[in-house]
Write a protein that holds these residues in place. Structure first.
Motif, PDB file in Angstrom:
ATOM      1  N   MET A  82      42.806  42.564  41.590  1.00  0.00           N
ATOM      2  CA  MET A  82      43.963  42.593  40.698  1.00  0.00           C
ATOM      3  C   MET A  82      43.541  42.886  39.262  1.00  0.00           C
ATOM      4  N   LEU A  85      42.960  46.617  38.878  1.00  0.00           N
ATOM      5  CA  LEU A  85      44.245  47.310  38.830  1.00  0.00           C
ATOM      6  C   LEU A  85      44.875  47.183  37.443  1.00  0.00           C
ATOM      7  N   ALA A  86      44.838  45.977  36.875  1.00  0.00           N
ATOM      8  CA  ALA A  86      45.400  45.754  35.535  1.00  0.00           C
ATOM      9  C   ALA A  86      44.624  46.540  34.481  1.00  0.00           C
ATOM     10  N   GLU A 105      51.390  49.582  37.041  1.00  0.00           N
ATOM     11  CA  GLU A 105      51.980  48.288  36.710  1.00  0.00           C
ATOM     12  C   GLU A 105      53.058  47.899  37.718  1.00  0.00           C
ATOM     13  N   GLU A 108      51.261  46.660  40.727  1.00  0.00           N
ATOM     14  CA  GLU A 108      50.779  45.301  40.503  1.00  0.00           C
ATOM     15  C   GLU A 108      51.898  44.280  40.724  1.00  0.00           C
ATOM     16  N   ARG A 109      53.097  44.582  40.211  1.00  0.00           N
ATOM     17  CA  ARG A 109      54.228  43.663  40.399  1.00  0.00           C
ATOM     18  C   ARG A 109      54.592  43.536  41.881  1.00  0.00           C
ATOM     19  N   LYS A 112      52.047  41.291  43.630  1.00  0.00           N
ATOM     20  CA  LYS A 112      52.249  39.878  43.310  1.00  0.00           C
ATOM     21  C   LYS A 112      53.504  39.333  43.982  1.00  0.00           C
TER      22      LYS A 112
END
Length: 329
Positions: A82, A85-86, A105, A108-109, A112
């Motif tokens: 993660m 990725l960020a 982004e 990523e959301r 999560k």
């Protein structure tokens, strides 16, 4: 060691679930970096843990795949994954690529949102600490961005194998309407469309920031059958494509260790010299971008070949000298 083996089996299962056609034993061995016998034992372990594994006949081989994916538990990303990725999203945003950053982004959301709350809560402190502890240094220089609508149009034409039309503007020249067979996009210090001329098949590059009124056109436009974007990109030191030449550089002893730790080019080789220097060899085009890079090595780098690179470097030095003289008045 047991935990390492278990992690490798789960990793192999993920790869089998991520492949639509499945993996052969040889592909498992290659991807997992193990021998064929070890790959066979790992496959057997996956078969025991995941009954939904399918065996697919693909003469002369067999393939194995997991249809329907894996559970959220088996697919939970790690804090390190993660973090990367960020960081990738942050780097793109800092480099002037908001559309590409937004795509990461959003991913990523979604990741999560798909994770169990207990897993997310357990990961959050480590992820926050790592994000504070790592960053990416953005290289100075021009960073033309790629408009989201422009990328959407290009990708649409590539997927549909349609001609791509656009108006192209070069400094000092009249804007010109072009229609090409799009092959792909190369991202770098500047972003480029790679396309084939529809009549000659010649591969050309076009800077995205110089393209306007971009839209797919009616008809069919297929890239040359033997074209490979990865191979095309690897031929050049940077983005610019011209004649491929044998490059030979001598790096002084004080810079030899650093030079050998650099990835100059996919075709690179090194020759240690008796005085501690190193000879760097590779085949590439893009002499101007290579000359720009060699400026950063100062007196440590000496150009042995080709002559054209020497001429380009001399020209760049002369241009810099004239600009300095003009600034001094």
């Amino acid at each position: 060691m047991r935990h390492d083996k278990a992690a490798m089996v789960i990793d192999l299962a993920r790869r089998m679930a991520a492949s639509a056609e499945g993996l052969t034993i040889d592909e498992m061995a290659r991807d997992m970096r193990v021998g064929r016998r070890t790959a066979e034992r790992m496959r057997d372990a996956v078969l025991m843990l995941f009954p939904q594994v399918e065996e697919v006949s693909d003469p002369p081989s067999k393939r194995w795949r997991i249809r329907g994916g894996l559970s959220a538990f088996e697919q939970a990303p790690t804090a390190t994954e993660m973090l990367e990725l960020a960081k990738a999203a942050s780097a793109l945003r800092a480099a002037g690529e908001p559309a590409r950053a937004a795509a990461l982004e959003a991913l990523e959301r979604k990741l999560k949102a798909a994770m169990r709350s207990t897993t997310l809560n357990r990961m959050a402190p480590d992820l926050e600490a790592l994000v504070r502890a790592e960053t990416i240094a953005v290289q100075a220089g021009p960073r033309p961005s790629a408009d989201e609508g422009l990328l959407t149009a290009i990708r649409g034409a590539v997927l549909a194998q349609q001609p791509l039309g656009f108006t192209y503007s070069r400094p000092g020249a009249e804007p010109r309407r072009r229609t090409v067979a799009p092959c792909g996009v190369m991202f770098g210090r500047a972003n480029y469309l790679v396309a084939a001329d529809r009549e000659t098949g010649r591969i050309q590059t076009f800077r995205l920031d110089r393209m306007t009124h971009v839209a797919p056109q009616d008809g069919v436009a297929v890239p040359p059958a033997d074209f490979d974007l990865g191979v095309f990109a690897s031929q050049s030191f940077g983005i610019y494509q011209d004649e491929i030449e044998d490059v030979v550089l001598r790096i002084a002893p004080e810079g030899a260790a650093e030079a050998k730790s650099w990835r100059w080019h996919p075709t690179q080789s090194f020759e240690d010299q008796a005085d501690g220097a190193v000879i760097v060899r590779f085949r590439a085009s893009g002499m101007r971008e290579l000359a720009w890079h060699l400026f950063t090595w100062g007196e440590q780098a000496m150009i042995l070949a080709p002559e054209r690179l020497k001429a380009v470097m001399a020209g760049e030095l002369a241009a810099a000298g004239r600009a300095l003289d003009a600034a001094r008045g």
